[in-house]
Scaffold this motif. Structure first.
Motif, PDB file in Angstrom:
ATOM      1  N   GLU A 197       5.431   5.600  -4.105  1.00  0.00           N
ATOM      2  CA  GLU A 197       6.366   5.333  -5.190  1.00  0.00           C
ATOM      3  C   GLU A 197       5.642   5.340  -6.547  1.00  0.00           C
ATOM      4  N   ALA A 198       4.653   4.465  -6.675  1.00  0.00           N
ATOM      5  CA  ALA A 198       3.941   4.364  -7.958  1.00  0.00           C
ATOM      6  C   ALA A 198       2.907   5.481  -8.114  1.00  0.00           C
TER       7      ALA A 198
ATOM      8  N   VAL B  11      -0.295   5.619  -7.514  1.00  0.00           N
ATOM      9  CA  VAL B  11      -1.546   5.256  -8.175  1.00  0.00           C
ATOM     10  C   VAL B  11      -2.732   5.169  -7.209  1.00  0.00           C
ATOM     11  N   ILE B  12      -2.450   5.227  -5.901  1.00  0.00           N
ATOM     12  CA  ILE B  12      -3.586   5.302  -4.960  1.00  0.00           C
ATOM     13  C   ILE B  12      -3.323   6.438  -3.972  1.00  0.00           C
TER      14      ILE B  12
ATOM     15  N   VAL C 222       0.844  -1.194   0.000  1.00  0.00           N
ATOM     16  CA  VAL C 222       0.000   0.000   0.000  1.00  0.00           C
ATOM     17  C   VAL C 222       0.884   1.251   0.000  1.00  0.00           C
TER      18      VAL C 222
ATOM     19  N   ALA D 188       3.990   1.504  -1.082  1.00  0.00           N
ATOM     20  CA  ALA D 188       4.672   1.630  -2.374  1.00  0.00           C
ATOM     21  C   ALA D 188       3.724   2.160  -3.446  1.00  0.00           C
ATOM     22  N   LEU D 189       2.486   1.684  -3.436  1.00  0.00           N
ATOM     23  CA  LEU D 189       1.523   2.132  -4.450  1.00  0.00           C
ATOM     24  C   LEU D 189       1.192   3.606  -4.262  1.00  0.00           C
ATOM     25  N   HIS D 190       1.270   4.039  -3.010  1.00  0.00           N
ATOM     26  CA  HIS D 190       0.960   5.431  -2.714  1.00  0.00           C
ATOM     27  C   HIS D 190       2.146   6.352  -3.000  1.00  0.00           C
TER      28      HIS D 190
END
Ligand SMILES: Cc1cc2nc3c(=O)[nH]c(=O)nc-3n(C[C@H](O)[C@H](O)[C@H](O)COP(=O)(O)OP(=O)(O)OC[C@H]3O[C@@H](n4cnc5c(N)ncnc54)[C@H](O)[C@@H]3O)c2cc1C
Ligand SMILES: Nc1ncnc2c1ncn2[C@@H]1O[C@H](COP(=O)(O)O)[C@@H](O)[C@H]1O
Lengths: 245, 325
Positions: free
Chosen positions: A241-242, A244-245, A235, A237-239
Motif C-alpha cells: 500500500e505505502a 516504502v519497503i 509489513v 501494508a508498508l510493502h
C-alpha cells in the motif's frame, strides 16, 4: 580571550505555528520568546571557556527593543555585556552583515552562533559572518576546546565526525554536545539588570531574498490501526500500500 | 549562462544526496534552457565523474590536489564561487549536507547572491520571479522565498527530490584552483566514520525510539530492526539527553530534521518538538502502548501495544517478508 556569542530571539518550542494576512505574516499573538536553544549551548560554552578570568563574553542580537528580555536572560546566564543592533532581522544576509561589523570593531577571538535558528532555519549566519570577515567558519560543531593559540573543534559529518584545528579568530555554529545549557541563578538575575547593554544602529544593505508566503504541512489522513498481535499486516501494508519497503 | 551544481564526494564516491542535487539542478537548467555544469573538488576517479552525465551534467569541472583532499570550507567556497563566475552560472545548487551548509552561505556572500538553505521543491519561475519552497520553523511550516538577486544559490534537503536519469555525455575538464593561501587556515586532524551505519540526515528509512524503551540496554531490538530494513536509528531528545544514545541521533525541533520515506516511532509520545523534526516523513508508523499518545494523530499506521512484545514480532514478520521476496 574575547568571545562574541550571537543570539536570536525565537518562539518557544511549544508554539503552534500559525500565520496571518493571507499566510504572509507569522502570527505572534500569544507567542512566548526564548533564546534560540542552540545559542544557549553556544553561550554556555563561551562562559565555560572564559571562566576564572580567562576572557569576556559579549552577546549580540539583531533585533528591535522587544528582544531585550531575551538579551537580559543571556546576561543573567553569565554574559558580561551585550550589544543590540536596532533592526528587525530581515534575513540572514542582513543579520550577518551587522554582526560582521560589530565583530570587526570589537576584534573578537572567537565568535559562536547556534547551528540554526529554530524559526527561519537558515543555518546561514555563521558562515556568512566568516566570509565577510575572511576568517575560518566551521559549521555544526559538537565540541570546542582551546589549546593555547589553537582551537580544536569536532564537527558533525554524515555518519561520523571530523576533528579540525583552527587559529583564532574564527567562527563556529554550535550544536548539541558543545555544552549543557546553563540556568541563571539569583545572583545572575540580579546583576543582569546592571550589566552594560549598548544599542547601535544598523547599516543598510541591498535585499537579496524575501519570504513571500508561508504554508503549514498538509494534515495526514486518518491513521490505520493494526492489531498488535499481527505486525505482519503492517509489513504487508508498508510493502503493497505505502510502497516504502 | 549555465546552472552549476557542486558534487560533494565522500572518500571519492558520490552519495545519493549528490545525485539528487544533480537531478534537481538539471531540472532547473532545463527550465532555464541552459546547460548543467558540475564542479567536483577532491580526489574522484574519472569514471566516477563521467557517471554524472547519466543525470544530465553536460560538463564536469574537477579540481584535485593534495591540499584539497579533505574538505576545507573556505577553499572549497572560493573554488565553487569562481567556477560560478567562469561558467556564468545564474543558479548554484548544493546538497544541504553538513558540509553544504557550511559552504552555501560563504558562496552567497562571495557572489552577492540570495540563498535558500534547505529547499524542498523545485523553484517556481513565473513572471520573471524566482520562488523556492523551504523548511521553516523546524518542520512546523514551509516558507516560500523569493530570490531577487541576479545569481541565486539553493541548497537542497537530502531525500526531498528524486534522482532522475537524463543521460548526456559529460565533458570532463580540469579546473584551476583559485583558493588563496589564507583559505587554508584550518587543518583536518582526523576523520571518523562508522562505515556500517546508515547516516540519519539522508536516510530513506528511519527506526526511532523514545523513553518508552526504558533504558539503553533495550536498544538491541531497535538496532536489529534497523539493520534488517537498512534503516538509520534515531531517538527522542530525552533519550540522548540521558546518554542512552548519541546526540547525533536526536530528532526534532532542536535536533536533526529528517524526511525519510518511512519513519517508525517506537515508545515516543509525539511531543510538538519531536513532531516538528519528522513532519516531512512520507509515511509514519507509531508503536505505543498508550492509545491516547499524540503521535497517533499524525501517523499513517499505528499499533497500540507494548514495544517489547510488538517489536520482536515485527522483526520476525520482516524477516519472513525478506525471505519470501
Ligand atoms: C526547548 C525544548 C526543545 C525540545 N526539543 C525536542 C526535540 O528536538 N526532539 C524531541 O524528541 N523532544 C524535544 N523536546 C522534548 C519533548 O517536549 C518531549 O519531552 C520528548 O519528545 C518526549 O520524549 P519521549 O516521547 O521519548 O518520552 P515520553 O514523553 O516520556 O514518552 C514515552 C512514550 O513511550 C510510551 N511507552 C512507554 N512504555 C512503552 C512500551 N513498553 N511500549 C510502547 N510504548 C511505551 C508511552 O506511552 C509514551 O507515549 C524538547 C523540549 C524542550 C523544552
Ligand atoms: N537576529 C539575530 N541576531 C543575532 N544572532 C542571530 C540572529 N539571527 C540568527 N543569529 C545567529 O545565527 C545562528 C544561525 O541562524 P540562522 O542562520 O538564521 O539559522 C543563530 O543560532 C544565532 O546564533
Amino acid at each position: 580571550m574575547k568571545v562574541l556569542v550571537c543570539i536570536s530571539n525565537v518562539p518557544d518550542t511549544t508554539t503552534k505555528i500559525t500565520f496571518t494576512d493571507n499566510n504572509t505574516q507569522f502570527n505572534t499573538a500569544g507567542v512566548q520568546y526564548i533564546i534560540n536553544p542552540y545559542d544557549e549551548i553556544a553561550l554556555a560554552r563561551a562562559i565555560e571557556l572564559c571562566e576564572g578570568g580567562n576572557g569576556t563574553v559579549t552577546v549580540v542580537n539583531v533585533g528591535e527593543a522587544t528582544t531585550e528580555p531575551t538579551i537580559r536572560k543571556a546576561l543573567a546566564i553569565g554574559a558580561d555585556d551585550a550589544i543590540r543592533i536596532n533592526a528587525a532581522p530581515r534575513d540572514a544576509y542582513f543579520v550577518a552583515k551587522q554582526i560582521a561589523k560589530i565583530a570587526q570593531e570589537g576584534s573578537y577571538d572567537m565568535i559562536l552562533t547556534g547551528r540554526e535558528s529554530i524559526d527561519y532555519n537558515g543555518s546561514q549566519v555563521a558562515a556568512m559572518v566568516g566570509e565577510f570577515l575572511n576568517i575560518p567558519s566551521i559549521s555544526i560543531v559538537k565540541k570546542i576546546t582551546v589549546d593555547g593559540e589553537t582551537v580544536v573543534i569536532e564537527r558533525e559529518i554524515e555518519g561520523g565526525k571530523e576533528v579540525i584545528s583552527t587559529p583564532m579568530p574564527f567562527i563556529s555554529s554550535c550544536a548539541e554536545g558543545v555544552a549543557e545549557p546553563k540556568i541563571p541563578n539569583m545572583r545572575g538575575i540580579m546583576s543582569a539588570r546592571t550589566k552594560p547593554l549598548s544599542v547601535v544602529e544598523p547599516i543598510e544593505i541591498a535585499k537579496l531574498a524575501q519570504v513571500t508566503a508561508y504554508e503549514t504541512p498538509a494534515a495526514r489522513g486518518n491513521v490505520k490501526m493494526i492489531d498488535a498481535a499481527d505486525p505482519a499486516k503492517l509489513v504487508e501494508a508498508l510493502h503493497s500500500e505505502a510502497k516504502v519497503i | 549562462m549555465s546552472v552549476l551544481v557542486y558534487v560533494e564526494n565522500a572518500e571519492g564516491k558520490f552519495k545519493k544526496s549528490t545525485f539528487e542535487a544533480v537531478s534537481y539542478a538539471k531540472e532547473v537548467a532545463d527550465k532555464l534552457n541552459t546547460n548543467l555544469v558540475a564542479i567536483s573538488i577532491g580526489n574522484v576517479a574519472d569514471a566516477t565523474l563521467a557517471d554524472l552525465g547519466k543525470y544530465g551534467a553536460n560538463k564536469v569541472l574537477f579540481v584535485s590536489n593534495e591540499k584539497l583532499k579533505t574538505f576545507v570550507n573556505q577553499a572549497y567556497a572560493s573554488i565553487i564561487a569562481s567556477a560560478a563566475k567562469t561558467e556564468d552560472a545564474k543558479v548554484v545548487v548544493l546538497s544541504a549536507s553538513f558540509s553544504g551548509k557550511g559552504l552555501a552561505p560563504r558562496i552567497a556572500v562571495k557572489l552577492e547572491a540570495g540563498l535558500v538553505d534547505g529547499a524542498v521543491e523545485l523553484p517556481e519561475m513565473t513572471d520573471g520571479k524566482f520562488n523556492v519552497k523551504k523548511n521553516a520553523f523546524s518542520g512546523k511550516a514551509f516558507a516560500h522565498v523569493e530570490l531577487t538577486s541576479d545569481r541565486k544559490i539553493i541548497s537542497l534537503v537530502p531525500n526531498s527530490y528524486k534522482v532522475v536519469e537524463k543521460p548526456v555525455t559529460a565533458e570532463i575538464t580540469a579546473f584551476e584552483s583559485t583558493a588563496a593561501e589564507s583559505d587554508f587556515q584550518v587543518m583536518v586532524r582526523e576523520i571518523v566514520r562508522a562505515s556500517d551505519k546508515v547516516s540519519l540526515p539522508d536516510a530513506e528509512l528511519v527506526v526511532s525510539a523514545g523513553r518508552g524503551l526504558k533504558g539503553p540496554e533495550n536498544w538491541g531490538m531497535i538496532e536489529e530492526l534497523a539493520n534488517l530494513l537498512g534503516a538509520a536509528t534515531a531517538c527522542s531528545k530525552p533519550v540522548s539527553d540521558a546518554g542512552w544514545r548519541p546526540h547525533e541521533e536526536h530528532v526534532g525541533q532542536t535536533g536533526i530534521a529528517v524526511s525519510p520515506n518511512l519513519y517508525i516511532a517506537i515508545g515516543i509520545s509525539g511531543a510538538i518538538q519531536h513532531l516538528a523534526g519528522v513532519s516531512s516523513s512520507k509515511v509514519i508508523v507509531v508503536i505505543n502502548k498508550d492509545a491516547e499518545a499524540p503521535f497517533f494523530k499524525v501517523a499513517d499506521y499505528g499499533i497500540v501495544g507494548d514495544a517489547f512484545e510488538v517489536v520482536p514480532k515485527l522483526i520476525e514478520a520482516i524477516r519472513k517478508f525478506k525471505e519470501a521476496a
